[in-house]
Design a protein around this motif. Structure first.
Motif, PDB file in Angstrom:
ATOM      1  N   LYS A   3       0.844  -1.210  -0.045  1.00 41.22           N
ATOM      2  CA  LYS A   3      -0.102   0.082  -0.009  1.00 41.22           C
ATOM      3  C   LYS A   3       0.705   1.443   0.002  1.00 41.22           C
ATOM      4  N   ILE A   4       2.008   1.305   0.708  1.00 40.45           N
ATOM      5  CA  ILE A   4       2.879   2.264   0.850  1.00 40.45           C
ATOM      6  C   ILE A   4       3.504   2.515  -0.516  1.00 40.45           C
ATOM      7  N   LEU A   5       4.004   1.604  -1.400  1.00 41.02           N
ATOM      8  CA  LEU A   5       4.361   1.720  -2.684  1.00 41.02           C
ATOM      9  C   LEU A   5       3.416   2.186  -3.336  1.00 41.02           C
ATOM     10  N   ILE A  48       5.005  12.301   4.305  1.00 43.42           N
ATOM     11  CA  ILE A  48       4.795  11.335   5.314  1.00 43.42           C
ATOM     12  C   ILE A  48       5.202   9.862   4.843  1.00 43.42           C
ATOM     13  N   LEU A  49       4.994   9.481   3.734  1.00 39.93           N
ATOM     14  CA  LEU A  49       5.392   8.192   3.262  1.00 39.93           C
ATOM     15  C   LEU A  49       6.555   7.984   3.155  1.00 39.93           C
ATOM     16  N   LEU A  54      11.147   5.590   5.415  1.00 38.84           N
ATOM     17  CA  LEU A  54      12.688   5.707   6.013  1.00 38.84           C
ATOM     18  C   LEU A  54      12.516   4.807   7.596  1.00 38.84           C
ATOM     19  N   TYR A  55      11.454   5.270   8.206  1.00 37.72           N
ATOM     20  CA  TYR A  55      11.659   4.406   9.550  1.00 37.72           C
ATOM     21  C   TYR A  55      11.766   2.832   9.402  1.00 37.72           C
ATOM     22  N   LEU A  67      10.755  -3.745  -0.395  1.00 36.83           N
ATOM     23  CA  LEU A  67       9.693  -2.546  -1.018  1.00 36.83           C
ATOM     24  C   LEU A  67       9.656  -1.336  -0.387  1.00 36.83           C
ATOM     25  N   HIS A  68      10.146  -1.385   0.947  1.00 37.63           N
ATOM     26  CA  HIS A  68      10.100  -0.008   1.538  1.00 37.63           C
ATOM     27  C   HIS A  68      11.258   0.808   1.062  1.00 37.63           C
ATOM     28  N   PHE A  69      12.339   0.112   0.947  1.00 37.07           N
ATOM     29  CA  PHE A  69      13.383   1.014   0.018  1.00 37.07           C
ATOM     30  C   PHE A  69      13.170   1.522  -1.337  1.00 37.07           C
TER      31      PHE A  69
END
Length: 95
Positions: A3-5, A48-49, A54-55, A67-69
């Protein structure tokens, strides 16, 4: 995680469309909505994303295959594209 991606890619597309076209539609109402309401929302959403990604990247010790990277990189590009607009909306004089 996906969802973040997905939201990161949506914000990048919106910001790139703004940078390319400037939302010059000829219609005053739609241009006002797209620029003065939509753009700040997507700028702050990107910010915000970026912080959330980053967190999670720090939590995972910067795994470049996660996927966070990827979301972190996409949001960083979005922030770079809207740096001037971000400063405009963060300045309390412009509120």
């Amino acid at each position: 995680m996906r969802k973040i991606l997905i939201w990161s890619i949506i914000t990048l597309i919106y910001i790139v469309l703004f940078r390319i076209t400037g939302f010059e539609t000829g219609d005053i109402a739609s241009a006002t909505i797209l620029i003065y309401i939509g753009l700040p929302i997507f700028i702050f959403l990107s910010l915000i994303l970026f912080i959330v990604s980053l967190y999670f990247c720090i939590k995972e010790k910067f795994n470049s295959k996660s996927l966070h990277f990827v979301s972190l990189i996409v949001n960083f590009i979005s922030i770079i594209l809207t740096y001037k607009g971000l400063l405009f909306y963060l300045n309390p004089v412009n509120w």
